[in-house]
Write a protein that holds these residues in place. Structure first.
Motif, PDB file in Angstrom:
ATOM      1  N   HIS A 184      52.587   0.565 -60.452  1.00  0.00           N
ATOM      2  CA  HIS A 184      54.017   0.837 -60.652  1.00  0.00           C
ATOM      3  C   HIS A 184      54.331   0.940 -62.152  1.00  0.00           C
ATOM      4  O   HIS A 184      55.096   1.813 -62.569  1.00  0.00           O
ATOM      5  N   LEU A 185      53.737   0.054 -62.944  1.00  0.00           N
ATOM      6  CA  LEU A 185      53.975   0.083 -64.379  1.00  0.00           C
ATOM      7  C   LEU A 185      53.339   1.321 -65.025  1.00  0.00           C
ATOM      8  O   LEU A 185      53.879   1.890 -65.968  1.00  0.00           O
ATOM      9  N   MET A 186      52.185   1.738 -64.500  1.00  0.00           N
ATOM     10  CA  MET A 186      51.458   2.865 -65.065  1.00  0.00           C
ATOM     11  C   MET A 186      52.013   4.216 -64.601  1.00  0.00           C
ATOM     12  O   MET A 186      51.768   5.245 -65.238  1.00  0.00           O
ATOM     13  N   ASN A 187      52.755   4.219 -63.512  1.00  0.00           N
ATOM     14  CA  ASN A 187      53.182   5.472 -62.888  1.00  0.00           C
ATOM     15  C   ASN A 187      53.926   6.421 -63.831  1.00  0.00           C
ATOM     16  O   ASN A 187      53.627   7.621 -63.854  1.00  0.00           O
ATOM     17  N   PRO A 188      54.903   5.959 -64.615  1.00  0.00           N
ATOM     18  CA  PRO A 188      55.594   6.898 -65.518  1.00  0.00           C
ATOM     19  C   PRO A 188      54.645   7.574 -66.497  1.00  0.00           C
ATOM     20  O   PRO A 188      54.807   8.761 -66.807  1.00  0.00           O
ATOM     21  N   THR A 189      53.630   6.846 -66.975  1.00  0.00           N
ATOM     22  CA  THR A 189      52.677   7.418 -67.918  1.00  0.00           C
ATOM     23  C   THR A 189      51.760   8.419 -67.231  1.00  0.00           C
ATOM     24  O   THR A 189      51.432   9.476 -67.786  1.00  0.00           O
ATOM     25  N   ARG A 190      51.338   8.098 -66.018  1.00  0.00           N
ATOM     26  CA  ARG A 190      50.521   9.040 -65.252  1.00  0.00           C
ATOM     27  C   ARG A 190      51.302  10.329 -65.001  1.00  0.00           C
ATOM     28  O   ARG A 190      50.765  11.436 -65.130  1.00  0.00           O
ATOM     29  N   LEU A 191      52.566  10.194 -64.633  1.00  0.00           N
ATOM     30  CA  LEU A 191      53.391  11.359 -64.356  1.00  0.00           C
ATOM     31  C   LEU A 191      53.637  12.190 -65.609  1.00  0.00           C
ATOM     32  O   LEU A 191      53.735  13.412 -65.538  1.00  0.00           O
ATOM     33  N   SER A 192      53.720  11.531 -66.759  1.00  0.00           N
ATOM     34  CA  SER A 192      53.902  12.248 -68.016  1.00  0.00           C
ATOM     35  C   SER A 192      52.711  13.168 -68.289  1.00  0.00           C
ATOM     36  O   SER A 192      52.889  14.327 -68.691  1.00  0.00           O
ATOM     37  N   PHE A 193      51.501  12.669 -68.046  1.00  0.00           N
ATOM     38  CA  PHE A 193      50.300  13.485 -68.235  1.00  0.00           C
ATOM     39  C   PHE A 193      50.270  14.638 -67.239  1.00  0.00           C
ATOM     40  O   PHE A 193      49.975  15.785 -67.594  1.00  0.00           O
ATOM     41  N   ILE A 194      50.593  14.340 -65.987  1.00  0.00           N
ATOM     42  CA  ILE A 194      50.569  15.369 -64.937  1.00  0.00           C
ATOM     43  C   ILE A 194      51.596  16.452 -65.219  1.00  0.00           C
ATOM     44  O   ILE A 194      51.306  17.650 -65.129  1.00  0.00           O
ATOM     45  N   ARG A 195      52.810  16.060 -65.567  1.00  0.00           N
ATOM     46  CA  ARG A 195      53.859  17.037 -65.880  1.00  0.00           C
ATOM     47  C   ARG A 195      53.431  17.935 -67.032  1.00  0.00           C
ATOM     48  O   ARG A 195      53.555  19.164 -66.968  1.00  0.00           O
ATOM     49  N   SER A 196      52.898  17.328 -68.090  1.00  0.00           N
ATOM     50  CA  SER A 196      52.514  18.081 -69.280  1.00  0.00           C
ATOM     51  C   SER A 196      51.402  19.088 -68.979  1.00  0.00           C
ATOM     52  O   SER A 196      51.508  20.267 -69.331  1.00  0.00           O
ATOM     53  N   THR A 197      50.339  18.629 -68.323  1.00  0.00           N
ATOM     54  CA  THR A 197      49.192  19.509 -68.098  1.00  0.00           C
ATOM     55  C   THR A 197      49.501  20.581 -67.055  1.00  0.00           C
ATOM     56  O   THR A 197      49.123  21.750 -67.228  1.00  0.00           O
ATOM     57  N   LEU A 198      50.187  20.228 -65.977  1.00  0.00           N
ATOM     58  CA  LEU A 198      50.485  21.219 -64.940  1.00  0.00           C
ATOM     59  C   LEU A 198      51.485  22.264 -65.444  1.00  0.00           C
ATOM     60  O   LEU A 198      51.354  23.452 -65.120  1.00  0.00           O
ATOM     61  N   CYS A 199      52.466  21.840 -66.213  1.00  0.00           N
ATOM     62  CA  CYS A 199      53.430  22.809 -66.745  1.00  0.00           C
ATOM     63  C   CYS A 199      52.743  23.768 -67.699  1.00  0.00           C
ATOM     64  O   CYS A 199      53.042  24.977 -67.700  1.00  0.00           O
ATOM     65  N   ARG A 200      51.819  23.261 -68.513  1.00  0.00           N
ATOM     66  CA  ARG A 200      51.092  24.149 -69.411  1.00  0.00           C
ATOM     67  C   ARG A 200      50.178  25.080 -68.620  1.00  0.00           C
ATOM     68  O   ARG A 200      50.069  26.264 -68.910  1.00  0.00           O
ATOM     69  N   HIS A 201      49.520  24.530 -67.615  1.00  0.00           N
ATOM     70  CA  HIS A 201      48.574  25.311 -66.811  1.00  0.00           C
ATOM     71  C   HIS A 201      49.282  26.448 -66.063  1.00  0.00           C
ATOM     72  O   HIS A 201      48.798  27.584 -66.042  1.00  0.00           O
ATOM     73  N   PHE A 202      50.414  26.120 -65.445  1.00  0.00           N
ATOM     74  CA  PHE A 202      51.126  27.105 -64.625  1.00  0.00           C
ATOM     75  C   PHE A 202      52.299  27.758 -65.374  1.00  0.00           C
ATOM     76  O   PHE A 202      53.104  28.449 -64.753  1.00  0.00           O
ATOM     77  N   ARG A 203      52.384  27.511 -66.683  1.00  0.00           N
ATOM     78  CA  ARG A 203      53.420  28.107 -67.516  1.00  0.00           C
ATOM     79  C   ARG A 203      54.820  27.809 -66.988  1.00  0.00           C
ATOM     80  O   ARG A 203      55.654  28.694 -66.789  1.00  0.00           O
ATOM     81  N   LYS A 204      55.043  26.524 -66.781  1.00  0.00           N
ATOM     82  CA  LYS A 204      56.347  26.041 -66.334  1.00  0.00           C
ATOM     83  C   LYS A 204      57.062  25.346 -67.492  1.00  0.00           C
ATOM     84  O   LYS A 204      56.440  24.941 -68.476  1.00  0.00           O
ATOM     85  N   ASP A 205      58.375  25.191 -67.348  1.00  0.00           N
ATOM     86  CA  ASP A 205      59.178  24.504 -68.352  1.00  0.00           C
ATOM     87  C   ASP A 205      59.140  22.996 -68.090  1.00  0.00           C
ATOM     88  O   ASP A 205      59.717  22.528 -67.101  1.00  0.00           O
ATOM     89  N   PRO A 206      58.465  22.200 -68.931  1.00  0.00           N
ATOM     90  CA  PRO A 206      58.362  20.759 -68.676  1.00  0.00           C
ATOM     91  C   PRO A 206      59.691  20.031 -68.783  1.00  0.00           C
ATOM     92  O   PRO A 206      59.820  18.904 -68.308  1.00  0.00           O
ATOM     93  N   PHE A 207      60.691  20.664 -69.388  1.00  0.00           N
ATOM     94  CA  PHE A 207      61.990  20.019 -69.554  1.00  0.00           C
ATOM     95  C   PHE A 207      62.972  20.409 -68.446  1.00  0.00           C
ATOM     96  O   PHE A 207      64.121  19.979 -68.452  1.00  0.00           O
ATOM     97  N   SER A 208      62.495  21.219 -67.507  1.00  0.00           N
ATOM     98  CA  SER A 208      63.336  21.589 -66.369  1.00  0.00           C
ATOM     99  C   SER A 208      63.542  20.382 -65.459  1.00  0.00           C
ATOM    100  O   SER A 208      62.725  19.455 -65.426  1.00  0.00           O
ATOM    101  N   SER A 209      64.637  20.401 -64.700  1.00  0.00           N
ATOM    102  CA  SER A 209      64.883  19.301 -63.756  1.00  0.00           C
ATOM    103  C   SER A 209      63.858  19.307 -62.622  1.00  0.00           C
ATOM    104  O   SER A 209      63.577  18.274 -62.012  1.00  0.00           O
TER     105      SER A 209
END
Length: 332
Positions: free
Chosen positions: A106-131
């Motif tokens: 639970h404590l690690m989850n926000p950090t894991r999600l930060s990595f996933i959001r960053s890499t997947l958005c870059r990979h699929f050319r998505k806006d990481p700041f989108s809702s």
């Protein structure tokens, strides 16, 4: 912070270990098994601080796991470890207790999600700041547990399939997700990655966090993850490094001193080093692009991304596109 894997380093790893590999099997590298004196001293200090009534297990002798060479086909044997399934079934009811056995996740989850959001958005050319930065992506969470990762992935817009071998986990995850309209669409299923491969299922992104250290066959498991990933799709895996520092912190401290996790949650000999993971994934047609470590700040009670991958780490890779072989034409 993200640690990029240069092509020259990845090629060096593959070349140096495949060249010395016997035909009957391959010994994976194990640089973490010969720790610096400082880490060995740290382990001794943590070991001596453990309760004498429940001493931590001694680390096993340095015998690297054997991984069979790839034969070109996908693994058909289940990588399921029945004892690990039973272990997590016994504590399934505590998944959403933020102060229970899964508190570290639970404590690690926000950090894991930060990595996933960053890499997947870059990979699929998505806006990481989108809702909803993952909108339009089909994502599978392999080894989802109670759904603590699946739910935020769904809130980020992904079409989420979540699977786990423990039926109790799936039932708890389904009930919890149904209480929120933004997560009610998650497709939960009690199954394995190997079974979904037989159904020819594929996803844009395949995510499996803190699972590979609990399976019976890491290579077969990664082959299944690869088979579930579309060509040029993304694969994300997190685990614990097999190092003396990880033994001191993730096992001795977390399980025997701080009681963050039930004793016996992790077995040091089953942990996978970053070098091993790169090699295993490469054989499973996944090219690792980036790695990052997780470090814990006890004063703030928070995890953050780091370039230190000596204990907890996460990797992102791309599924290779298999190019069909062209038979030479005979000239008559």
């Amino acid at each position: 912070m993200l640690r990029r894997i240069p092509p020259c380093l990845r090629q060096s790893i593959l070349t140096s270990f495949s060249a010395s590999a016997p035909h009957c099997g391959v010994h994976l590298p194990e640089p973490g098994l010969s720790p610096p004196h400082a880490l060995l001293q740290q382990w001794r200090l943590c070991s001596s601080a453990a309760s004498p009534d429940s001493p931590p297990p001694s680390p096993p002798p340095p015998s690297p796991p054997k991984v069979p060479p790839l034969t070109g086909g996908r693994s058909t044997v289940s990588s399921l470890n029945p004892s690990e399934v039973a272990k997590f079934a016994a504590i399934a009811e505590t998944w959403w207790d933020s102060e229970g056995p899964f508190k570290p996740l639970h404590l690690m989850n926000p950090t894991r999600l930060s990595f996933i959001r960053s890499t997947l958005c870059r990979h699929f050319r998505k806006d990481p700041f989108s809702s909803k930065p993952l909108e339009g992506l089909k994502v599978i969470d392999v080894g989802c547990g109670g759904g603590i990762l699946s739910e935020p992935l769904a809130r980020m817009g992904a079409t989420v399939t979540a699977i786990d071998a423990v039926d109790k986990n799936i039932k708890i995850a389904s009930v919890h997700a149904a209480s929120d309209p933004s997560t009610a669409s998650i497709e939960y299923c009690c199954t394995t990655a190997e079974d979904l491969v037989k159904e020819n299922k594929q996803f844009d992104a395949v995510i499996s966090l803190e699972v590979i250290e609990h399976v019976a066959d890491p290579l077969g498991f990664c082959e299944s993850l690869s088979a579930l990933t579309v060509p040029n799709g993304a694969t994300v895996i997190s685990t614990i490094n097999r190092s003396m520092r990880a033994y001191a912190t993730a096992i001795v401290a977390a399980e025997y001193i701080l009681n963050w996790l039930p004793k016996g949650t992790h077995h040091w000999s089953k942990l996978v080093t970053p070098e091993e993971l790169v090699l295993i994934l490469e054989r499973a047609s996944i090219s690792v692009q980036e790695m990052a470590g997780f470090v814990y700040n006890p004063l703030r009670g928070e995890w953050s991304l780091s370039d230190d991958i000596s204990v907890n780490y996460i990797a992102y890779g791309i599924k290779k596109v298999e190019t069909p072989s062209v038979e030479p034409q005979s000239h008559v």
